[in-house]
Design an enzyme around this catalytic site. Structure first.
Site, mmCIF file in Angstrom:
data_model
loop_
_atom_site.group_PDB
_atom_site.id
_atom_site.type_symbol
_atom_site.label_atom_id
_atom_site.label_comp_id
_atom_site.label_asym_id
_atom_site.label_seq_id
_atom_site.Cartn_x
_atom_site.Cartn_y
_atom_site.Cartn_z
ATOM 1 N N CYS A 143 0.827 -1.209 0.000
ATOM 2 C CA CYS A 143 0.000 0.000 0.000
ATOM 3 C C CYS A 143 0.868 1.269 0.000
ATOM 4 O O CYS A 143 0.397 2.341 -0.329
ATOM 5 C CB CYS A 143 -0.963 -0.008 1.178
ATOM 6 S SG CYS A 143 -0.151 -0.295 2.732
ATOM 7 N N ARG A 175 4.093 1.405 -1.527
ATOM 8 C CA ARG A 175 5.090 1.477 -2.603
ATOM 9 C C ARG A 175 4.806 0.459 -3.701
ATOM 10 O O ARG A 175 4.170 -0.576 -3.464
ATOM 11 C CB ARG A 175 6.490 1.214 -2.053
ATOM 12 C CG ARG A 175 6.749 -0.224 -1.622
ATOM 13 C CD ARG A 175 8.073 -0.394 -0.942
ATOM 14 N NE ARG A 175 8.081 0.321 0.334
ATOM 15 C CZ ARG A 175 8.829 1.391 0.587
ATOM 16 N NH1 ARG A 175 9.639 1.848 -0.340
ATOM 17 N NH2 ARG A 175 8.770 1.990 1.747
ATOM 18 N N HIS A 215 18.732 0.195 -1.054
ATOM 19 C CA HIS A 215 17.346 0.634 -0.893
ATOM 20 C C HIS A 215 16.461 -0.546 -0.475
ATOM 21 O O HIS A 215 15.669 -0.429 0.464
ATOM 22 C CB HIS A 215 16.843 1.233 -2.208
ATOM 23 C CG HIS A 215 15.394 1.618 -2.156
ATOM 24 N ND1 HIS A 215 14.957 2.812 -1.629
ATOM 25 C CD2 HIS A 215 14.278 0.934 -2.515
ATOM 26 C CE1 HIS A 215 13.629 2.861 -1.683
ATOM 27 N NE2 HIS A 215 13.195 1.727 -2.216
ATOM 28 N N SER A 219 9.748 2.694 5.839
ATOM 29 C CA SER A 219 8.299 2.649 6.058
ATOM 30 C C SER A 219 7.793 3.925 6.712
ATOM 31 O O SER A 219 8.582 4.703 7.246
ATOM 32 C CB SER A 219 7.946 1.464 6.958
ATOM 33 O OG SER A 219 8.347 0.266 6.359
ATOM 34 N N GLN A 228 5.949 -8.872 3.191
ATOM 35 C CA GLN A 228 5.595 -8.433 1.832
ATOM 36 C C GLN A 228 6.784 -8.595 0.880
ATOM 37 O O GLN A 228 6.603 -8.961 -0.276
ATOM 38 C CB GLN A 228 5.122 -6.973 1.879
ATOM 39 C CG GLN A 228 3.778 -6.835 2.579
ATOM 40 C CD GLN A 228 3.435 -5.394 2.924
ATOM 41 O OE1 GLN A 228 4.309 -4.577 3.221
ATOM 42 N NE2 GLN A 228 2.143 -5.077 2.907
ATOM 43 N N GLY A 265 -18.475 1.374 25.500
ATOM 44 C CA GLY A 265 -18.626 2.122 24.247
ATOM 45 C C GLY A 265 -18.397 1.179 23.088
ATOM 46 O O GLY A 265 -17.397 0.454 23.067
ATOM 47 N N GLY A 301 -17.977 1.904 19.898
ATOM 48 C CA GLY A 301 -17.460 2.590 18.704
ATOM 49 C C GLY A 301 -16.191 1.939 18.175
ATOM 50 O O GLY A 301 -15.685 0.973 18.731
#
Lengths: 257, 412
Positions: free
Chosen positions: B48, B50, B91, B101, B112, B177, B179
């Site tokens: 997500c 690169r 890299h 990251s 990944q 709660g 939520g």
């Protein structure tokens, strides 16, 4: 030879005490260096004790200074059981300076000499077990102090609380209680051997023995409260420290008084 | 073989650009296969954050052309980076270590990278590159503390709960709660073995819905008191305007808890939990500000650890560079040894008439001695060429050896 080994032990323990301060400030290499200091110092002291035992004509640790030497070795040995784990490493912040102090006192009092007396195997075992029990109580007290320090950091909600690798409160609480239980059992066997020795007419009941019985009773009450009224956490830690403070205060007073 | 990398990442490409070149596993594998056609190797790493293409080819320009072919949209151009050889390797090692990251040291990227490698069309070069990248990523995680500290408020809450209880297996959570915020925090504890036992909410229906998902017991807010003696962790995040849980309620539950610790996380603003709860014995309360301060501190710690991780990455990149450089001289070494062996065998064949009178044991001794002479003569030149390969002189040495021994020239 003896001086060389003593020097090695003092340097190792001293290096560990300083390195563990560094570990508390920035975890990593300092902690590893510290634990190697403990290991090497302990090996040097083990060598010192071995040389003493080999040279002495009898039991070389029956004097107060000799007992301190053996006691310091037992305390550091007990610390090494957990100290090698990164989470318990900082326990050494309390243990290692105390070990340096005890060893230095032992040296000042002539506790590294190789002069022994002949108390007999029973009394020698009695002394060794009593010292091992007291070393265990020392470690349990250090665990409780560690608990209180960590608990205070949690209560104060310090932002840096996760920076140091410290055992969870539950583990510290549990370990302190287990250490007390094992130490009390060791002390009780030591007392029993002392009682057998008394019954044989070797020595007589004195204030030190009374104080030792009082100490073991106090720790027994601690364990009883823990199992019967669920004495845990901060209050248990305070009680353990109070019992240890009593040991530190009463035993020397009765011994030298 | 030369290595090329073309890609874009969260550093310069916003999500609108990244999503244009994001690839699923099958698409990435297909693309790698097509790029690797005709003596090349290719691996496509698409997450997500690169999309990067690693291509190895005999010629660098061709490798760069192939890798860049997936990024033809002109709007992508400002965000694209192109790296080659050691820089490309370094890299990838940084990526695998989590140093590139959004949250330094995050652990998902290593998996990944592994998946991309498995789906790619790798050969000797990319095989070595990706295996070493995975090794670098593992080294960083085991030799530094970069991945140990939490990077979010909910992870910090879970890590703090572990500071109290240690193992969270079967610890009971009371969620107040229904939520998203409470759910996220609870999930973090759940992933560490704790169990969501109760969900309390003003609306009982929403409590029931969340409780059903976690196999928990739904509660109305006024039923909380009954469960306070059983819960180990309380997470609260309601939109209530005032305090939902008061000090007195907790204090009343303490005797029945028999000294068991209670850890409370208050994620609500305004706060749901009475701050005085923290003053009770065995109760530890953290509100949203406390947790954010812990996260900020741990992120600073991650950045400190990142310096150590960079050193590990640099070491691995140097190793890869040395290996890649050694490839330059390997053909020359192989040719030299082949030529020497050819001469040895030819000379022995020329003497076949005289050697025929020897016993088998004597023949074996002659074979062995001549082979040893060749090996001893070539040992030092081989070692020296490999050493030179690490420096810029490697190619010169290889050329010199080819010239001096006439390697690759036609027999006159």
């Amino acid at each position: 030879m003896v001086e060389l080994l003593l020097g090695g032990a003092l340097v190792g323990y001293g290096e560990a005490a300083v390195a563990l301060v560094g570990e508390a400030r920035r975890p990593g290499l300092a902690g590893r260096l510290g634990i190697w200091g403990v290991r090497l110092g302990w090996l040097a002291q083990t060598g010192l004790l071995a040389v003493q035992a080999a040279r002495a004509d009898g039991f070389p640790w029956s004097s107060w200074a000799g007992a301190l030497n053996l006691f310091a070795w037992l305390v550091v040995g007990a610390y090494l059981i957990w100290g090698c784990q990164p989470r318990f490493r900082l326990l050494g912040l309390g243990v290692m300076p105390a070990a340096v102090l005890l060893l230095a006192l032992a040296y000042a009092g002539g506790g590294i000499q190789s002069e022994g007396d002949h108390p007999g195997a029973l009394l020698a075992l009695h002394v060794a077990l009593m010292l091992a029990g007291l070393a265990g109580f020392t470690l349990a007290a250090a665990l409780s102090a560690f608990f209180l320090w960590h608990e205070r950091r949690l209560k104060r909600r310090e932002a840096s609380i996760l920076r140091l690798r410290v055992p969870p409160l539950a583990a510290l609480d549990r370990l302190a209680a287990r250490t007390v239980a094992v130490s009390l059992a060791t002390l009780t066997i030591g007392i029993a051997l002392g009682a057998v020795s008394l019954a044989r007419g070797e020595g007589r009941f004195d204030a030190v023995m009374a104080a030792t019985l009082a100490v073991s009773a106090a720790y027994a009450v601690f364990l009883l409260l823990r199992s019967r009224v669920s004495l845990h956490g901060r209050r248990a830690a305070y009680l353990n420290l109070a019992a240890f403070a009593a040991v530190v205060l009463i035993l020397p007073v009765t011994h030298f008084g | 073989m030369r290595l090329a990398l073309v890609g874009l990442s969260h550093h310069r490409a916003p999500v609108e650009l990244r999503e244009r070149v994001a690839l699923g596993g099958a698409e990435a594998a297909e693309l790698a296969r097509s790029l690797a056609a005709d003596q090349a190797e290719a691996v496509c790493l698409s997450t997500c954050n690169r999309t990067e293409l690693y291509v190895a080819h005999e010629h660098l320009l061709e490798a760069l052309r192939r890798a860049g072919s997936a990024f033809v949209d002109p709007e992508l151009a400002p965000a694209i980076y192109r790296l080659s050889d050691e820089a490309a390797a370094r890299h990838l090692f940084r990526v695998a270590a989590g140093l590139d990251s959004m949250v330094p040291g995050e652990g998902e990227i290593l998996g990944q990278v592994r998946s991309a490698f498995e789906l790619g069309s790798s050969g000797p070069m990319l095989d070595r590159l990706f295996r070493q990248a995975l090794h670098a990523g593992k080294r960083v995680r085991t030799q530094t503390a970069i991945a140990e500290s939490p990077a979010s408020v909910s992870a910090a809450g879970a890590a703090l709960a572990q500071q109290v209880f240690g193992d969270l297996t079967d610890r009971l959570i009371l969620v107040i709660g229904a939520g998203k915020v409470s759910e996220l925090a609870a999930r973090n504890l759940l992933s560490r073995g704790a169990r969501i036992a109760f969900v309390a909410n003003r609306s009982r229906d929403r409590a029931a819905e969340l409780a059903r998902r976690f196999g928990a017991e739904p509660l109305a807010l006024d039923q909380i008191d009954d469960q306070l003696e059983r819960a180990d962790v309380v997470i609260s995040s309601t939109s209530a305007p005032g305090v939902v849980l008061r000090r007195e309620q907790i204090a009343a539950a303490l005797p029945a808890r028999k000294g068991r610790a209670l850890f409370l996380i208050d994620l609500a603003v305004p706060r749901d939990l009475d701050p005085e709860i923290n003053n009770l014995d065995d109760c530890y309360l953290f509100d949203i500000d406390d947790l954010e301060a812990v996260v900020a501190e741990s992120m600073a710690g991650r950045r400190r650890e990142a310096e150590r991780a960079e050193a590990i990455v640099a070491e691995e990149a140097d190793r890869f560079g040395a290996w890649q450089a050694s490839l330059e001289v390997v053909p020359a070494i192989a040719s030299l040894r082949a030529r020497a062996e050819e001469i040895r065998v030819a000379e022995l064949a020329r003497l076949e008439g005289r050697l025929g009178r020897l016993s088998d044991a004597d023949r074996r001794a002659v074979e062995s001695t001549t082979a040893q002479i060749v090996n001893k003569l070539l040992h030092l030149p081989t070692v020296r060429m490999k050493q030179a390969a690490v420096t810029a002189d490697g190619v010169l040495y290889a050329e010199a050896v080819r010239h001096l021994f006439g390697l690759g020239e036609e027999e006159r």
